[in-house]
Write a protein that holds these residues in place. Structure first.
Motif, PDB file in Angstrom:
ATOM      1  N   LEU A   1       3.951  -2.256  -5.943  1.00 18.05           N
ATOM      2  CA  LEU A   1       5.111  -3.045  -5.563  1.00 18.05           C
ATOM      3  C   LEU A   1       6.262  -2.667  -6.477  1.00 18.05           C
ATOM      4  CD1 LEU A   1       6.300  -5.238  -3.770  1.00 18.05           C
ATOM      5  CD2 LEU A   1       5.597  -6.910  -5.477  1.00 18.05           C
TER       6      LEU A   1
ATOM      7  N   TYR B   1      -2.333  -0.597  -4.570  1.00 19.27           N
ATOM      8  CA  TYR B   1      -1.054  -0.900  -3.938  1.00 19.27           C
ATOM      9  C   TYR B   1       0.015  -1.043  -5.020  1.00 19.27           C
ATOM     10  CZ  TYR B   1      -3.369  -1.714   0.515  1.00 19.27           C
ATOM     11  OH  TYR B   1      -4.062  -1.561   1.682  1.00 19.27           O
TER      12      TYR B   1
ATOM     13  N   TYR C   1      -3.767  -3.538  -7.867  1.00 16.62           N
ATOM     14  CA  TYR C   1      -2.350  -3.570  -7.583  1.00 16.62           C
ATOM     15  C   TYR C   1      -1.565  -3.272  -8.846  1.00 16.62           C
ATOM     16  CZ  TYR C   1      -1.940  -8.146  -9.828  1.00 16.62           C
ATOM     17  OH  TYR C   1      -1.938  -9.167 -10.741  1.00 16.62           O
TER      18      TYR C   1
ATOM     19  N   ALA D   1       5.201  -3.500  -0.558  1.00 15.41           N
ATOM     20  CA  ALA D   1       4.030  -2.941  -1.228  1.00 15.41           C
ATOM     21  C   ALA D   1       3.607  -1.660  -0.517  1.00 15.41           C
ATOM     22  CB  ALA D   1       2.895  -3.953  -1.220  1.00 15.41           C
TER      23      ALA D   1
ATOM     24  N   PHE E   1       2.950  -9.545  -2.903  1.00 24.37           N
ATOM     25  CA  PHE E   1       2.743  -8.488  -1.918  1.00 24.37           C
ATOM     26  C   PHE E   1       3.281  -8.851  -0.534  1.00 24.37           C
ATOM     27  CE2 PHE E   1      -0.357  -6.918  -5.008  1.00 24.37           C
ATOM     28  CZ  PHE E   1      -0.018  -5.581  -5.007  1.00 24.37           C
TER      29      PHE E   1
ATOM     30  N   VAL F   1       2.542  -3.913 -10.188  1.00 19.12           N
ATOM     31  CA  VAL F   1       3.935  -4.338 -10.037  1.00 19.12           C
ATOM     32  C   VAL F   1       4.730  -3.567 -11.070  1.00 19.12           C
ATOM     33  CG1 VAL F   1       5.513  -6.290 -10.164  1.00 19.12           C
ATOM     34  CG2 VAL F   1       3.193  -6.629  -9.281  1.00 19.12           C
TER      35      VAL F   1
END
Length: 824
Positions: free
Chosen positions: A624, A622, A694, A610, A597, A696
């Motif tokens: 990414l 969040y 989060y 992010a 991040f 990704v």
């Protein structure tokens, strides 16, 4: 990390940020893979430590070695992501890894001469003689009881043989694969290990010593008995009936007979028994005892204090109990292997040894019987505990003492004295032979015990006799009902060690009992009852017998599994405060996420940073974006919306997570409240990335960690056009409810995932699931289902209180899923 690697990192940072970002991303993916492997190794060790898996100690040491190797690689990946920030982390790892290795390492084998010595010298070589030979030497030293002469082939000779043939790594490689729940694999591995023993050669110097000893004892053409005397045998663990004895051996065949006895260490029953006692293979080296054969008219066993509670004993003997003599004609093998029911005589334990009960056909004359009782009580006085004495009588009525060991204590006897007999119909009345306990379960009828492959845990086995092979499944049986056998058999001794009730002489049991019915076996009265009494639980208890393994592994577990680092925002979330391998894994994972991040500096070159996801769902999430995970419409936005998501797996998961049938609270953010409550005191922002969820993502890849309240979930998936590369990995752990509520939620999740083609394993409150390769359209459906499942289960553990609710909850979930699919 080398100076060259640091130089390359700084060069990439200054002149090629795109290369640095790709390297970081690749390191992060590898870090996640290694993180999973570390947690799996820790969970495997916890399964063994808490007695839920019966594993050989070779597996424990291998798991610790694998954990250490994998954790080192994990730390190296973190260092490659942030070379200047974690330079001392490997030093802390090395210290913790050293303590773990010291705790689980078994001392090296002791290989010292003499390799062969007379039985009378065994007390001078007590660590090499083995239990059986040592006890006989003590008898010879302290008494004038009649013992055959003998020679001992030491445990050092066994170690010498193993080392000279380089067998230890080959044996350990197979032992670490052993699963007591897979009898076919156990049998195959046992065959391989026995073959290794038979094909190896004893070095000539020691082989010559053994052959000379055999020739001395077998002079004049006498045949020999070659018997096991392993270290740890006849001690706290009796190893009764686990090892092979070779009888009527010619002196010229001594080496082959020795190999047969050594190879019996690796029969399925001996391996299982040793594992269940938590002993390492190298801790039970095989000593071997050579004695001249005796031609017995009859043979048997004396129990100086009979384990059976005789209600009809005369008043003077009730306080002291009875001495029991078990006898069969000829060799005693038929008695101890449980294949026959012996003649039994009862005598007073007091010096007169008055006959209490003796059948008319008892093969030992009364004067000899009383002399045998005197010998046995002399052995009890010598060793200070009731004894199990093996004896033989030749054609001239001369007695020979062949073995003496302590009677294994019946650990359940005192507790069961307070239980009344089950108030249920009696189906069979027989003779108690095992533990003084009461147990219930479903009958499994297998006439020949050698045919037993496996059975459900908690079964009541109904069989013909008490063969020693039964010890292999002692952890699976609640009780045993046998047509033949006796409490003097080897398996009866093992059953008393493990608290398993056994009854014998159960006439008609194979015909009158049906397969699969619930019965209760009363090991005190010797009766079988229909049904299960209220005082016995429906679910059989897990057998926690690996006392040695659990005690030794317990010394290492605080350095392996205890999690001390809990708050990634706290001052003590640092390498110097890591006290366990789990701490190091947690630290590396959290700092790896943090590195991801903070991939992009203020210039924003290389990859987008992010972004916070704005949605109607109160979740702090969040994103990414690594590679085409967001549409171009997201460019330049500080925050993104679900409409900006291009990632196929992310959109499919979000489709289920945002299902309109799920009611979300509007005033509560779903972050890791356990960590926030612990440390924030209202200071930390709930939107902090360290406490948030989060994801990704790329166009076809998603790695997402979702924090809901007091639990977290991890989804790792690839959903692209190449079906053979696609997969879903899912992990679920934790919760705010009581342990039993968390387990109920886990059982619900397991049931749903299994229904939709996931392969699921659970350990404690940790669930791992994997969906195999499928077309991308099917993977998308499963991800949508998984998103709905996450939404529905976020607080479920607080509401589940009984198992029956799972059915209702599953039906409600399937209705929601049907409605979701209609939206597509």
């Amino acid at each position: 990390m080398s100076f060259r690697e640091l130089f390359l990192h700084w060069t990439y940072q200054a002149f090629a940020p795109g290369t640095l970002l790709r390297n970081k991303y690749n390191a992060f993916k590898e870090l996640l893979r290694l993180d999973d492997q570390c947690l799996e190794r820790i969970a495997d060790l916890e399964e063994i430590h808490y007695g839920r898996e019966q594993a050989d100690w070779a597996r424990v040491t291998w798991l610790c070695e694998e954990l250490g190797t994998t954790l080192r690689s994990l730390i190296e990946q973190l260092q490659s992501m942030g070379p200047t920030r974690y330079m001392d982390l490997l030093d802390y790892f090395s210290k913790i890894n050293f303590y773990v290795r010291m705790a689980v390492t078994v001392p090296d084998a002791e290989i010292v001469p003499p390799f062969v010595f007379p039985l009378t010298d065994a007390m001078q070589h007590s660590r090499q003689a083995g239990g059986k030979a040592l006890h006989l030497a003590q008898i010879a030293h302290a008494t004038d009881l009649p013992l055959p002469p003998g020679m001992v082939i030491s445990a050092s000779a066994f170690h010498y043989f193993i080392e000279a043939n380089e067998l230890r790594p080959l044996l350990d490689e197979r032992l670490r694969q052993v699963r007591l729940t897979d009898p076919a694999e156990l049998a195959a591995l046992a065959d391989e290990m026995q073959l290794l023993i038979h094909e190896a050669e004893m070095p000539d110097p020691i082989a010559n010593e053994i052959e000379i000893a055999a020739l001395e004892l077998g002079s004049g053409g006498k045949l020999l008995a070659v018997r096991s005397s392993a270290v740890a045998e006849d001690g706290e663990a009796s190893f009764a009936g686990q090892y092979t004895s070779k009888l009527n051996v010619a002196a010229s065949d001594i080496m082959e007979a020795w190999k047969e006895v050594v190879a019996s260490k690796y029969t399925p029953r001996a391996i299982a028994y040793r594992i269940m006692h938590g002993l390492a293979d190298s801790e039970t080296p095989m000593g071997v005892l050579i004695m001249p054969m005796i031609e017995p008219a009859c043979a048997g066993v004396v129990y100086t204090r009979d384990p059976e509670m005789h209600a009809n004993l005369p008043v003077p003997d009730r306080e002291h109990g009875a001495l029991a003599v078990f006898a069969v004609e000829g060799l005693g093998e038929a008695l101890v292997d449980g294949s026959t029911s012996p003649h039994t005589a009862l005598l007073s334990r007091r010096p007169s040894h008055r006959l209490i009960d003796k059948p008319a056909d008892f093969p030992v004359p009364t004067p000899t019987l009383k002399r045998l009782a005197e010998h046995a009580m002399q052995l009890e006085d010598l060793f200070g505990a009731p004894q199990d004495v093996e004896w033989a009588m030749d054609g001239r009525n001369r007695l020979h003492i062949l073995q003496s060991r302590a009677i294994q204590a019946d650990r359940t006897a005192e507790a069961m004295l307070h239980h009344a007999p089950p108030d249920l119909p009696v189906l069979i009345s027989a003779t108690p032979a095992g533990a003084s306990a009461v147990a219930a379960g479903r009958t499994t009828i297998i006439p020949q015990c050698s045919d037993i492959q496996d059975m459900p845990r908690g079964s009541v086995l109904v069989t013909r006799n008490l063969g020693p092979a039964l010890s292999r499944v002692i952890d699976r049986v609640a009780a045993v009902i046998a047509l033949k056998g006796s409490r003097a058999s080897h398996f009866a001794s093992v059953a008393r060690e493990f608290g398993v009730p056994v009854i014998v002489d159960a006439a008609g049991c194979l015909e009158s009992l049906e397969n699969g019915i619930i019965v209760t076996v009363d090991g005190i009265t010797g009766t079988v009852h229909a049904g299960r009494p209220d005082f016995l639980p429906e679910k059989p208890p897990v057998m926690h017998r690996q006392l040695g393994a659990m005690r030794r592994l317990g010394m290492a577990m605080p350095r392996i599994a205890k999690l001390n680092l809990t708050d990634p925002m706290a001052d003590n979330f640092a390498p110097e405060f890591c006290r366990s391998m789990h701490d190091l894994v947690r630290f590396a994972h959290e700092r790896g996420v943090e590195e991801m991040f903070t991939l992009v500096g203020r210039s924003g070159r290389g990859l987008s940073g992010a972004r916070k996801l704005k949605s109607d769902i109160p979740i702090s999430l969040y994103l990414l974006n690594l590679e085409d995970g967001l549409f171009h419409s997201a460019a330049g936005k500080p925050d993104v919306t679900p409409d900006d998501i291009r990632s196929v797996p992310m959109w499919a998961l979000w489709f289920g997570l945002s299902c309109n049938r799920v009611q979300w609270p509007t005033n509560l953010k779903h972050v890791d409240w356990n960590e926030l409550d612990r440390v924030s005191a209202g200071i930390i922002n709930p939107d902090s990335p360290q406490l948030a969820s989060y994801a990704v993502l790329s166009h076809t890849y998603l790695h997402m960690m979702v924090r809901f309240g007091y639990h977290f979930s991890v989804i790792d998936t690839l959903c692209g056009p190449e079906a053979r590369q696609n997969y879903i990995k899912f992990r679920f752990k934790g919760g705010g409810g009581r342990p039993e509520q968390r387990i109920l939620r886990l059982q619900f999740i397991e049931r749903v995932l299994s229904r939709f083609g996931f392969f699921v394993t659970t350990r404690g409150d940790l669930l791992d699931a994997r969906h195999p390769a499928e077309e991308d359209s099917e993977i998308q459906k499963r991800l949508a289902m998984l998103g709905l499942l996450l939404a529905r289960t976020r607080m479920m553990d607080m509401g589940l209180t009984r198992y029956e609710q799972i059915d209702e909850t599953e039906q409600a979930f399937l209705q929601d899923l049907e409605a979701l699919e209609k939206r597509e």
